[in-house]
Design a protein around this motif. Structure first.
Motif, PDB file in Angstrom:
ATOM      1  N   ARG A   1       3.441  -8.054  11.536  1.00 57.17           N
ATOM      2  CA  ARG A   1       2.717  -7.710  10.645  1.00 57.17           C
ATOM      3  C   ARG A   1       2.108  -7.884   9.644  1.00 57.17           C
ATOM      4  O   ARG A   1       2.042  -7.517   8.353  1.00 57.17           O
ATOM      5  CB  ARG A   1       4.577  -7.303   9.686  1.00 57.17           C
ATOM      6  CG  ARG A   1       5.391  -6.724  10.400  1.00 57.17           C
ATOM      7  CD  ARG A   1       6.801  -6.643  10.171  1.00 57.17           C
ATOM      8  NE  ARG A   1       6.437  -5.715   8.790  1.00 57.17           N
ATOM      9  CZ  ARG A   1       7.665  -5.289   8.306  1.00 57.17           C
ATOM     10  NH1 ARG A   1       8.751  -5.893   8.690  1.00 57.17           N
ATOM     11  NH2 ARG A   1       7.792  -4.562   7.613  1.00 57.17           N
ATOM     12  N   ALA A   2       1.485  -9.707   9.113  1.00 58.94           N
ATOM     13  CA  ALA A   2       1.751 -10.399   8.057  1.00 58.94           C
ATOM     14  C   ALA A   2      -0.214 -10.420   8.458  1.00 58.94           C
ATOM     15  O   ALA A   2      -1.079 -10.098   7.642  1.00 58.94           O
ATOM     16  CB  ALA A   2       2.160 -11.663   8.243  1.00 58.94           C
ATOM     17  N   ASP A   3      -0.602  -9.695   9.439  1.00 59.97           N
ATOM     18  CA  ASP A   3      -2.049  -9.470   9.583  1.00 59.97           C
ATOM     19  C   ASP A   3      -2.582  -8.198  10.105  1.00 59.97           C
ATOM     20  O   ASP A   3      -4.314  -8.224  10.301  1.00 59.97           O
ATOM     21  CB  ASP A   3      -2.666 -10.756  11.244  1.00 59.97           C
ATOM     22  CG  ASP A   3      -2.027 -11.750  11.004  1.00 59.97           C
ATOM     23  OD1 ASP A   3      -2.433 -12.369   9.921  1.00 59.97           O
ATOM     24  OD2 ASP A   3      -1.187 -12.471  11.841  1.00 59.97           O
ATOM     25  N   VAL A   4      -1.639  -7.105  10.670  1.00 57.92           N
ATOM     26  CA  VAL A   4      -2.358  -5.840  11.034  1.00 57.92           C
ATOM     27  C   VAL A   4      -1.793  -4.900   9.788  1.00 57.92           C
ATOM     28  O   VAL A   4      -0.690  -4.921   9.035  1.00 57.92           O
ATOM     29  CB  VAL A   4      -1.216  -5.796  12.125  1.00 57.92           C
ATOM     30  CG1 VAL A   4      -1.874  -4.127  12.613  1.00 57.92           C
ATOM     31  CG2 VAL A   4      -1.969  -6.769  12.876  1.00 57.92           C
ATOM     32  N   ASP A   5      -2.304  -4.218   9.781  1.00 57.58           N
ATOM     33  CA  ASP A   5      -2.342  -2.855   8.487  1.00 57.58           C
ATOM     34  C   ASP A   5      -1.132  -2.283   9.063  1.00 57.58           C
ATOM     35  O   ASP A   5      -0.777  -1.804  10.618  1.00 57.58           O
ATOM     36  CB  ASP A   5      -3.945  -1.392   9.062  1.00 57.58           C
ATOM     37  CG  ASP A   5      -3.351  -0.687   7.726  1.00 57.58           C
ATOM     38  OD1 ASP A   5      -3.278  -0.455   7.253  1.00 57.58           O
ATOM     39  OD2 ASP A   5      -2.781   0.643   8.212  1.00 57.58           O
ATOM     40  N   PRO A   6       0.064  -2.369   7.450  1.00 55.20           N
ATOM     41  CA  PRO A   6       1.066  -1.417   8.284  1.00 55.20           C
ATOM     42  C   PRO A   6       1.336  -0.235   8.944  1.00 55.20           C
ATOM     43  O   PRO A   6       2.338   0.212   9.744  1.00 55.20           O
ATOM     44  CB  PRO A   6       2.109  -1.496   7.068  1.00 55.20           C
ATOM     45  CG  PRO A   6       0.835  -2.207   6.453  1.00 55.20           C
ATOM     46  CD  PRO A   6      -0.034  -2.311   6.634  1.00 55.20           C
ATOM     47  N   ALA A   7       0.075   0.903   9.032  1.00 59.63           N
ATOM     48  CA  ALA A   7       0.164   2.162   8.578  1.00 59.63           C
ATOM     49  C   ALA A   7       0.066   2.199  10.372  1.00 59.63           C
ATOM     50  O   ALA A   7       0.898   2.874  10.944  1.00 59.63           O
ATOM     51  CB  ALA A   7      -0.329   2.656   8.215  1.00 59.63           C
ATOM     52  N   ALA A   8      -1.111   1.727  10.979  1.00 59.57           N
ATOM     53  CA  ALA A   8      -1.289   1.223  11.922  1.00 59.57           C
ATOM     54  C   ALA A   8      -0.356   0.612  13.062  1.00 59.57           C
ATOM     55  O   ALA A   8      -0.605   1.045  14.084  1.00 59.57           O
ATOM     56  CB  ALA A   8      -2.829   0.448  12.548  1.00 59.57           C
ATOM     57  N   LEU A   9       0.120  -0.338  12.265  1.00 63.82           N
ATOM     58  CA  LEU A   9       1.765  -0.909  13.308  1.00 63.82           C
ATOM     59  C   LEU A   9       2.438   0.414  13.842  1.00 63.82           C
ATOM     60  O   LEU A   9       3.043   0.529  15.060  1.00 63.82           O
ATOM     61  CB  LEU A   9       1.842  -2.428  12.542  1.00 63.82           C
ATOM     62  CG  LEU A   9       1.799  -3.893  12.138  1.00 63.82           C
ATOM     63  CD1 LEU A   9       2.451  -4.672  11.691  1.00 63.82           C
ATOM     64  CD2 LEU A   9       1.435  -3.735  13.771  1.00 63.82           C
ATOM     65  N   GLN A  10       2.231   1.530  12.490  1.00 60.86           N
ATOM     66  CA  GLN A  10       3.552   2.046  12.270  1.00 60.86           C
ATOM     67  C   GLN A  10       3.551   3.202  13.380  1.00 60.86           C
ATOM     68  O   GLN A  10       4.431   3.874  14.613  1.00 60.86           O
ATOM     69  CB  GLN A  10       4.079   3.019  11.438  1.00 60.86           C
ATOM     70  CG  GLN A  10       5.043   4.359  11.159  1.00 60.86           C
ATOM     71  CD  GLN A  10       6.323   3.284  11.021  1.00 60.86           C
ATOM     72  OE1 GLN A  10       6.568   2.450  10.738  1.00 60.86           O
ATOM     73  NE2 GLN A  10       7.423   3.852  11.711  1.00 60.86           N
ATOM     74  N   VAL A  11       1.992   3.307  13.882  1.00 56.11           N
ATOM     75  CA  VAL A  11       1.826   4.596  15.005  1.00 56.11           C
ATOM     76  C   VAL A  11       1.933   3.486  15.853  1.00 56.11           C
ATOM     77  O   VAL A  11       2.003   4.336  17.927  1.00 56.11           O
ATOM     78  CB  VAL A  11       0.260   4.414  14.883  1.00 56.11           C
ATOM     79  CG1 VAL A  11      -0.154   5.246  15.786  1.00 56.11           C
ATOM     80  CG2 VAL A  11      -0.179   5.690  13.301  1.00 56.11           C
ATOM     81  N   PHE A  12       1.257   2.307  15.929  1.00 50.80           N
ATOM     82  CA  PHE A  12       1.479   1.367  17.350  1.00 50.80           C
ATOM     83  C   PHE A  12       3.121   1.672  17.823  1.00 50.80           C
ATOM     84  O   PHE A  12       3.539   1.510  19.320  1.00 50.80           O
ATOM     85  CB  PHE A  12       1.348   0.169  17.240  1.00 50.80           C
ATOM     86  CG  PHE A  12      -0.903  -0.151  17.636  1.00 50.80           C
ATOM     87  CD1 PHE A  12      -0.631   0.463  18.350  1.00 50.80           C
ATOM     88  CD2 PHE A  12      -0.696  -1.226  16.211  1.00 50.80           C
ATOM     89  CE1 PHE A  12      -2.118   0.096  18.282  1.00 50.80           C
ATOM     90  CE2 PHE A  12      -2.306  -1.422  16.647  1.00 50.80           C
ATOM     91  CZ  PHE A  12      -2.901  -0.636  17.037  1.00 50.80           C
TER      92      PHE A  12
END
Length: 360
Positions: free
Chosen positions: A337-348
Motif C-alpha cells: 500500500r505504501a508503494d502502489v497507487d491505491p486505486a490500482a490496488l483496489q482493482v487488483f
C-alpha cells in the motif's frame, strides 16, 4: 482495504481493449485480404477468435500494473497491453491443437473450424491435417502480431524498450511451461513438484505476474514495486491455475466453454491429479491409470474419476490450497500500500476475487 474509485472502471477498460484490438485486426485483415481474396476466411478466423470472448485478464493486469506504478492512462497504453490478448490467442490456438480440443469459448476450436471448412468445400487431402496446419499458422500469426502491436501502439520507444525484456521472457516462460506440461503427460509424471512447476510457468507467471511486471516496466517503476507485484502475482496466478484445473474436471460447460471432464480426457497432470494419485488406494489408482488420458472417456467414466478426486480428498486439498494462495496474495496487496497507487490496488483486489472464483 480502504475503497478508492478508479478513474477507469474494469468494464470500460475491457471495452477499450476490444476497441484497440478491433482497429488493429481490421487493419491486418485488409493486408491479408489484399494478398488474395481466398484469405478472407483466414483473417475472419483470427478476428472471431480474439473478439468473441475472453476475460482480458492479462491486459488488465498489465494496464493496472502500469497505473499502479504511476503511469497515466492513455489510449496508447491500452493498445500496448492489448497485445497480450493476441499472445493469449496464439497460446490457446496451439494448446487446443495439442490437446485435440473440439471447442473453445463455446465455439469450434481453430483446427476444428478449418477441418470443417475443408469438408464443406470438398477439398482434397485430410480435413484434420488442413485444420492442424491452419491452427499452427494462425497461432504463429497471432504471436507475431502481439509483438507488432506491443511495439507500434504509440508509446515512447524508451518506454517500450524498458518493458521488452519482461515481454520476451513472458513468451519464453509460457512456451517452456507448455512443453513441460506435454512432457509430464507422456512421462505420466503425477508428482506435485512437476504439477507446481507447470502451473507456475504455464499460468501463474504468464497470466498475472509477468503482465504486472510489464506494466511496472512501462512505468519505469523501482525494484520495490516489482517485488510487490511478484509477491501478489505469483500466488494469485497459481490460485488462478488451480481454479482452472478444478473447472476443467468439475466445471459447467456453459461457463467453461469446453465439454465436461475435458482435462481428464486430455490426461492433464495437475495438482488435483497429483494429490489424488498420492492418496489413492489400489482400486482408485487403477481407475486413474485407466481413465486419465483416454480420449473416449464417456460421461460415466468422468463421474468415476470425479469420485476418485473427491474420495481421496484431492478436491478438498486443492480448494484449501486455492484459499491459502488467495490469502497470501491479499496479504501482499496490503504490504504494497505504501508503494502502489491505491486505486490500482483496489482493482487488483477485485481481480483477485474474479480470478480465484471465476466470477466474471
Amino acid at each position: 482495504m480502504e475503497r478508492y474509485e478508479p478513474r477507469v472502471r474494469p468494464v470500460e477498460l475491457n471495452d477499450r481493449i476490444d476497441a484497440a484490438l478491433t482497429v488493429f485486426l481490421d487493419r491486418q485483415a485488409a493486408v491479408i485480404c489484399g494478398i488474395d481474396e481466398s484469405l478472407a476466411a483466414y483473417a475472419d478466423a483470427v478476428r472471431d477468435f480474439v473478439l468473441r470472448g475472453g476475460k482480458r485478464l492479462r491486459p488488465a493486469f498489465a494496464y493496472w500494473g502500469a497505473r499502479g506504478a504511476g503511469l497515466e492512462d492513455s489510449d496508447e497504453l491500452v493498445a500496448c497491453v492489448a497485445s497480450l490478448e493476441l499472445l493469449q490467442a496464439s497460446a490457446l490456438m496451439h494448446d487446443d491443437l495439442i490437446d485435440g480440443s473440439d471447442t473453445r469459448r463455446g465455439m469450434p476450436s481453430i483446427h476444428r473450424r478449418f477441418a470443417a471448412l475443408h469438408e464443406s468445400e470438398g477439398w482434397s487431402g485430410r480435413p484434420g491435417g488442413f485444420g492442424a496446419a491452419a491452427a499452427i499458422l494462425l497461432g504463429d500469426l497471432c504471436l507475431a502480431w502481439s509483438d507488432e502491436l506491443f511495439c507500434s501502439a504509440g508509446l515512447p520507444f524508451a518506454m517500450v524498450a524498458a518493458a521488452r525484456s519482461d515481454f520476451d521472457l513472458m513468451r519464453t516462460e509460457v512456451s517452456a511451461g507448455q512443453y513441460l506440461d506435454v512432457l509430464s503427460e507422456v512421462r505420466r509424471d503425477v508428482s506435485e513438484a512437476t504439477a507446481a512447476k507447470v502451473a507456475r510457468y504455464k499460468s501463474a507467471k504468464y497470466t498475472i505476474e509477468r503482465p504486472m511486471l510489464i506494466g511496472a516496466s512501462l512505468a519505469g517503476a523501482p525494484e520495490r514495486v516489482r517485488e510487490h507485484y511478484s509477491a501478489i502475482g505469483l500466488p494469485l496466478g497459481e490460485a488462478f491455475q488451480l481454479r482452472d484445473d478444478v473447472l476443467g474436471v468439475f466445471g459447467d460447460p456453459a461457463q467453461t466453454g469446453k465439454p465436461a471432464g475435458d482435462d481428464l480426457r486430455e490426461g492433464k497432470h495437475t495438482f488435483l491429479i497429483a494429490r489424488a494419485s498420492a492418496a489413492a488406494d489400489a482400486a482408485q489408482r487403477a481407475a486413474l491409470d485407466a481413465g486419465l488420458g483416454d480420449p473416449e472417456l464417456d460421461a460415466a467414466g468422468v463421474q468415476r474419476l470425479r469420485a476418485v478426486l473427491m474420495d481421496t480428498g484431492a478436491l478438498a486439498d486443492t480448494e484449501e490450497r486455492i484459499a491459502s494462495l488467495a490469502a497470501e496474495a491479499e496479504a501482499a496487496l496490503e504490504d504494497s500500500r505504501a508503494d502502489v497507487d491505491p486505486a490500482a490496488l483496489q482493482v487488483f483486489a477485485g481481480l483477485l476475487v474474479k480470478a480465484v472464483k471465476r466470477d466474471f
